[in-house]
Design an enzyme around this catalytic site. Structure first.
Site, PDB file in Angstrom:
ATOM      1  CE  LYS A 214     -59.293   3.920  72.996  1.00 36.78           C
ATOM      2  NZ  LYS A 214     -58.939   5.293  73.365  1.00 36.78           N
ATOM      3  CB  CYS A 268     -63.129   5.767  75.796  1.00 37.21           C
ATOM      4  SG  CYS A 268     -62.719   6.036  74.063  1.00 37.21           S
TER       5      CYS A 268
END
Length: 431
Positions: A214, A268
């Protein structure tokens, strides 16, 4: 294996990821309890409404709440699967803060029972899933913890979201998922859960590999955006139109340069690369530099906009957009918001904000004199336009309504407007 209508799922955190995830799971017929610390969020969801902007989410939430599949609370109850989807911000020193994750894990420990599955979805530093396991083992020593005991009474896994705002409900189902278990058995249990609602491929691995996957995805995006943003600065120095250069360069069969902008925002890409830098500062100079380039681009846009405004004292200025990307209401880490706020503080009462996805301005604008106006008012009253977000409604403004404006276009959405002066660079068009 429990059937869909027997399965009880608790989703901790009803934000931009947690609420859509809870609703998608509830659509399968599972009984879903959404947990949030904000009472207004709990009340909104229980009324069948939503507190965030996302395509088709309002209808989905309304339906699953009406059918009794989804309800919200600020008190956790026993469940079969616990999904942790809380924020993981970074501190002032840019080191990751996993406090919300660990607080959620403590709540899970209070109701954990044998046979349960605990899944962390929050973007987290490598090793966080193990910390969650360790905390559960400490608080519930009577239960055998995975990876510590020879056999285990519950499963702990990591499965990060990888969705695009504006397409969350589609991508929660269609995108491939990486599922990392503390042990292979943990990964298999989590895989069984995701197979209930995910059509994409579900690939199992270790928790650490999934966590780093991720972070790698977001760092990759950040580095490539940094190249585009740095290129825009070089093009500005050279007196070249960066949008034309990128368009021409991308005709090469092995070149695919992204588009520059006023920086990088969101929960993010603007945050997660720092997790890798904090974990291994010696071996991440490229990732660190990319973050600094993208943050520096925001400062550069502020300076360019301020210089334009300073040459037109007292003239109303429209800052077009506050969100971190187009067609959403998410302002987290938004470079557009940072630019607009800096200009509002520097030029009191001159700045007007156009943000179609906001009902009011964020509290930070309270003392600046900035006002929220609509697109039509901006066209009628603002000789200067600073384009910070490429909302579709901004793209729809015809050329004739921009003809008498001075425009700084940081998103390149008005490329049909010819540059009429030599300062029409840095991804901006001035007329």
């Amino acid at each position: 294996m429990l059937s869909d209508n027997e399965l009880k799922v608790a989703v901790l955190g009803l934000g931009y990821i947690g609420l859509p995830t809870a609703a998608v799971i509830a659509r399968t017929g599972a009984s879903v309890l959404g947990i949030d610390v904000h009472q207004n969020v709990v009340d909104t969801v229980n009324s069948g409404k939503v507190h965030i902007e996302e395509v088709d989410l309002d209808g989905l939430v309304s339906g699953v709440v009406q059918r009794g599949y989804l309800r919200a609370s600020n008190v956790l109850e026993p469940a079969d699967v616990f999904v942790i989807a809380v924020p993981t911000p970074f501190a002032e020193d840019r080191r990751p803060d996993t406090g919300f994750v660990l607080e959620a894990a403590r709540a899970v420990a209070s109701v954990l029972k044998a046979g349960d599955t605990v899944i962390l979805e929050s973007t987290s530093p490598v090793g966080t899933t193990e910390h969650v396991r360790d905390l559960l083992a400490e608080l519930r020593p009577e239960l055998r913890a995975p990876g510590i005991s020879e056999s285990s009474d519950y499963a702990v896994a990591y499965c990060p979201e990888r969705v695009l705002p504006g397409r969350i409900l589609v991508e929660l189902i269609d995108n491939d998922r990486v599922i990392g278990g503390i042990t292979p058995r943990c990964a298999r249990k989590a895989l069984t859960f995701y197979r209930r609602f995910v059509r994409g491929a579900c690939i199992t691995t270790s928790a650490r590999a999934a966590e780093m996957t991720k972070l790698t995805e977001n760092a990759f995006r950040d580095v490539n955006i940094a190249f585009a943003n740095e290129l825009s600065l070089v093009a500005d120095t050279m007196g070249v139109d960066v949008w034309e250069v990128i368009r021409l360069a991308n005709r090469h069969p092995r070149v695919n340069i992204l588009q520059p902008g006023p920086g990088v925002g969101g929960h993010c890409i603007a945050v997660d690369p720092w997790f890798l830098v904090a974990a291994d500062p010696k071996n991440t100079p490229l990732i660190r530099t990319a973050r600094e380039v993208n943050d520096g681009k925001t400062d550069h846009v502020i300076a360019a906009a301020a210089a334009m405004i300073a040459t037109n004292p007292g003239v109303p200025v429209a800052c077009m957009g506050l969100a971190f990307k187009a067609n959403i209401d998410d302002f987290r880490e938004s470079p557009a918001l940072k630019v607009a706020l800096a200009l509002a503080r520097q030029f009191p009462d001159q700045i007007k904000i156009v943000e179609p996805y906001a009902r009011s301005l964020p509290n930070a604008f309270a003392a600046t004199g900035a006002r929220l106006i609509d697109v039509d008012a901006a066209i009628e009253t603002c000789p200067i336009m600073i384009v910070l977000v490429d909302h579709d409604v901004f793209r729809s403004i015809p050329l004739e309504e921009r003809a008498d404006k001075r425009v700084l276009d940081t998103r390149g959405i008005w490329l049909d407007q010819p540059p009429l002066r030599s300062d029409a660079r840095l991804g901006r068009r001035t007329s």
